[in-house]
Design a protein around this motif. Structure first.
Motif, PDB file in Angstrom:
ATOM      1  N   SER A  29      15.100  -0.357  31.754  1.00 11.86           N
ATOM      2  CA  SER A  29      15.291   1.008  31.289  1.00 11.86           C
ATOM      3  C   SER A  29      16.301   1.779  32.131  1.00 11.86           C
ATOM      4  CB  SER A  29      13.953   1.739  31.273  1.00 11.86           C
ATOM      5  OG  SER A  29      13.454   1.841  32.587  1.00 11.86           O
ATOM      6  N   THR A  53      17.202   6.994  33.117  1.00  9.64           N
ATOM      7  CA  THR A  53      16.215   6.149  32.455  1.00  9.64           C
ATOM      8  C   THR A  53      16.455   6.202  30.956  1.00  9.64           C
ATOM      9  OG1 THR A  53      14.648   7.982  32.365  1.00  9.64           O
ATOM     10  CG2 THR A  53      14.470   6.488  34.243  1.00  9.64           C
ATOM     11  N   ALA A  57      11.631   7.372  27.136  1.00  8.87           N
ATOM     12  CA  ALA A  57      10.578   7.515  28.140  1.00  8.87           C
ATOM     13  C   ALA A  57       9.918   8.888  28.046  1.00  8.87           C
ATOM     14  CB  ALA A  57      11.158   7.318  29.532  1.00  8.87           C
TER      15      ALA A  57
END
Length: 148
Positions: A29, A53, A57
């Motif tokens: 990620s 990221t 998320a």
């Protein structure tokens, strides 16, 4: 005897919680955005090597290394992020600054986002003011097919 089992169980739980996740799960990620540099027009600049990221998320993070490349004693590097939330609204992260040549930083959101604006500036410690700022707007569609 019972105390020994309870203490052993708690100790095992604490040790297990401290073990990091496998490396491949974390790197899947991570996306390298690249350098973000403050605007020109001064004797020096601030620069951040930015990683992010995945936008999917629950808590989004902008992190990396912040570099102070200014020769003036009272000028430092400064980074901040503005998060645009999926449900609407925006929010600023706490600013991070360093007067050393290099320092790490991490800026996190309070929920899922669909855009982040990464701001890198020089910071005058005497005036308590950011200047020569540059902002990079990062959206999921920009990084959709980037190699990770």
């Amino acid at each position: 005897m019972r105390k020994t089992h309870v203490i052993g169980g708690v100790l095992a739980l604490v040790i297990g919680a401290g073990v990091p996740a496998p490396a491949h799960a974390d790197t899947a990620s991570r996306i390298h955005w690249g350098p973000v540099r403050s605007s020109a027009g001064h004797a020096g600049h601030a620069e951040a090597d930015v990683w992010i990221t995945d936008f999917g998320a629950e808590t989004f993070a902008v992190y990396g290394r912040l570099h102070d490349r200014d020769t003036h004693r009272g000028h430092c590097a400064y980074a901040r992020a503005r998060f645009h939330y999926v449900g609407g609204g925006t929010g600023w992260s706490r600013p991070r600054s360093t007067c050393s040549a290099e320092s790490s930083f991490r800026l996190t959101s309070d929920g899922q986002i669909n855009r982040v604006d990464v701001k890198v500036c020089l910071y005058d410690t005497r005036l308590r003011k950011a200047f020569t700022c540059h902002v990079d707007a990062i959206k999921p569609e920009i990084i959709a097919n980037w190699p990770q």
